[in-house]
Design a protein around this motif. Structure first.
Motif, short mmCIF file in Angstrom:
data_model
loop_
_atom_site.label_atom_id
_atom_site.label_comp_id
_atom_site.label_asym_id
_atom_site.label_seq_id
_atom_site.Cartn_x
_atom_site.Cartn_y
_atom_site.Cartn_z
N ARG A 323 -0.59 -4.04 7.76
CA ARG A 323 -1.25 -4.19 9.05
C ARG A 323 -0.78 -5.47 9.77
NH1 ARG A 323 -6.93 -4.75 7.81
NH2 ARG A 323 -6.61 -2.67 6.92
N GLN A 324 -0.62 -6.55 9.01
CA GLN A 324 -0.29 -7.83 9.63
C GLN A 324 1.22 -8.01 9.83
OE1 GLN A 324 -2.22 -11.23 7.93
NE2 GLN A 324 -4.27 -10.43 8.31
N TYR A 325 2.02 -7.40 8.98
CA TYR A 325 3.48 -7.52 9.08
C TYR A 325 4.12 -6.13 9.03
CZ TYR A 325 2.52 -12.44 8.08
OH TYR A 325 2.03 -13.72 8.13
N LEU A 330 7.19 -5.98 3.33
CA LEU A 330 6.18 -6.61 2.46
C LEU A 330 5.13 -5.62 1.97
CD1 LEU A 330 5.18 -9.32 1.29
CD2 LEU A 330 3.81 -9.60 3.36
N GLY A 331 4.41 -4.99 2.90
CA GLY A 331 3.35 -4.07 2.51
C GLY A 331 3.87 -2.83 1.82
N ASP A 332 5.02 -2.31 2.28
CA ASP A 332 5.58 -1.10 1.68
C ASP A 332 5.94 -1.31 0.21
OD1 ASP A 332 6.20 0.85 4.15
OD2 ASP A 332 6.59 -1.22 4.76
N TYR A 333 6.51 -2.46 -0.08
CA TYR A 333 6.91 -2.73 -1.47
C TYR A 333 5.70 -2.71 -2.40
CZ TYR A 333 8.45 -5.22 -5.63
OH TYR A 333 8.71 -5.57 -6.93
N TYR A 334 4.63 -3.43 -2.01
CA TYR A 334 3.48 -3.51 -2.90
C TYR A 334 2.67 -2.22 -2.91
CZ TYR A 334 4.55 -8.38 -3.68
OH TYR A 334 5.18 -9.54 -4.06
N VAL A 361 11.88 -9.57 3.20
CA VAL A 361 10.97 -10.70 3.04
C VAL A 361 11.18 -11.32 1.67
CG1 VAL A 361 8.57 -11.43 2.83
CG2 VAL A 361 9.21 -9.78 4.60
N ASP A 362 11.54 -12.59 1.67
CA ASP A 362 11.68 -13.34 0.42
C ASP A 362 12.58 -12.57 -0.56
OD1 ASP A 362 10.38 -14.51 -2.35
OD2 ASP A 362 10.21 -15.94 -0.70
N PHE A 363 12.08 -12.27 -1.77
CA PHE A 363 12.91 -11.58 -2.76
C PHE A 363 12.90 -10.07 -2.55
CE2 PHE A 363 8.66 -11.33 -4.41
CZ PHE A 363 8.60 -10.09 -5.03
#
Length: 382
Positions: A323-325, A330-334, A361-363
């Protein structure tokens, strides 16, 4: 000529990335005279039109403004405190009259009473009206002006949320009054007190006495910090006290650290997702700031949820991150990791594959997501 214009343009562009310093003459009806203000606006203040900022009020700004403003800019750059508007009141020799108190009541009297009203009834409302301010104000003072800041604790509610007292020259009865007043304040107060081993002897002793009293106070809303710097003089302690004070007052604002990850997140019995939400609710309640959750904090809490097998927490964190990004992986990975671990690998594969055109994002790279999708495909023959 073209090279010169290009150089000038780059300089102007670069200046916009740094904090803005503004000098103003403020005509005070309460004082019957004008006072010179020095104001530092945060970096990119003009472009962040929806953002609001706490106020850091600096008395004795003739010499305290630069160390305070520099530390505020530095700490906020690294997200160890919120970006803030620094407001300095230039006092010079008027500081003694500004901070004067009645010889009978030991509360602000004559010119001190006028200066007290100037700050509370004129200056702060003016800053609130002119700039985008959050409802959180810290005051910084040294000896006479440090003592003076304490008078605002006796307003109901107190004008300031935070007090940075550098070697205060306490008025008679101030210690007793503070001990009686502070437990009666319902709102949260941040109070920092500092002296040094080479401070003026009388001030060092009275500061130590005040510390002994404040340390014993029982109040859940009173956040107290104290430093006695080895080798610090009356004037050098400011250089050590100001960064310490900002670091301690804004400790809850900082990104989740390795220590917090190891000693708090990995030992939580409650949902880690709730810890993340609570952290940012405290930031909003305290500082009046509603920023997006940092990417660092999403990664820290999601990683902890994975290690603790808190899969529902991971789903909550992933949903909030999407929702925020929404334009990042980010959200898809987790969310994909959640479905992997809860027995729905096909959903996980599709989520990993569907994020191929988003920002890394990051790694968490696109290759990483596609590799996980390929592994699921190979393992289950999809």
């Amino acid at each position: 000529m073209k090279k010169f214009l290009l150089f000038a343009f780059c300089i102007l562009l670069n200046l916009n990335c740094f904090s803005q310093i503004i000098y103003e003459e403020f005509d005070s009806a309460k004082l019957g005279e004008s006072r010179r203000l020095k104001i530092q606006l945060p970096r990119n203040y003009d472009s962040n039109i929806d953002k609001k900022y706490p106020i850091v009020l600096v008395l004795d700004a003739d010499y305290l403004f630069e160390p305070v403003a520099g530390n505020v800019d530095y700490f906020s750059y690294w997200e160890d405190m919120p970006e803030s508007i620094v407001v300095g009141v230039m006092q010079g020799d008027s500081r003694y009259d500004d901070c004067s108190y009645d010889e009978n009541t030991f509360m602000p009297g004559d010119k001190g009473a006028k200066f007290f009203e100037f700050i509370g009834l004129e200056l702060i409302p003016y800053i609130d009206q002119k700039y985008r301010t959050a409802k959180f104000i810290i005051g910084v003072g040294h000896d006479f002006t440090a003592n003076f800041l304490n008078y605002y604790l006796f307003k109901d509610p107190p004008l300031l949320n935070g007090y940075i007292n550098l070697s205060p020259d306490l008025a008679p009865m101030m210690e007793e009054r503070l001990i009686e007043r502070i437990p009666a304040i319902p709102g949260r107060i941040f109070y920092y007190l500092a002296t040094g081993t080479d401070d003026i002897k009388g001030l060092m002793e009275s500061t130590q006495d005040l510390n002994n009293q404040l340390t014993g106070l029982k109040s859940k809303s009173f956040n107290y910090y104290y430093d006695n710097f080895d080798g610090a003089t009356h004037y050098s302690l400011g250089g050590r006290g100001i960064p310490n004070a900002l670091e301690k007052i804004f400790s809850v604002y900082r990104p989740i650290s390795k220590k917090e990850f190891t000693e708090v997140l990995l030992k939580l019995d409650t949902p880690i997702s709730q810890y993340l939400l609570d952290k940012y609710k405290v930031i909003e309640d305290l500082f009046g700031i509603t920023n997006n959750i940092r990417v660092n904090d999403f990664i820290a809490t999601a990683t902890a949820a994975e290690k603790r097998n808190q899969w529902e927490s991971l789903r909550e964190i992933a949903t909030l991150a999407k929702r925020q990004y929404p334009d990042t992986v980010l959200g898809d990975y987790y969310l994909g990791r959640y479905y992997e671990e809860t027995g729905e690998p096909k959903k996980a594969m599709k989520i990993f594959q569907g994020a191929y055109d988003k920002e890394e994002v990051d790694f968490i790279t696109i290759d990483k997501l596609l590799d996980r999708a390929d592994k699921i495909k190979a393992d289950f023959g999809y």
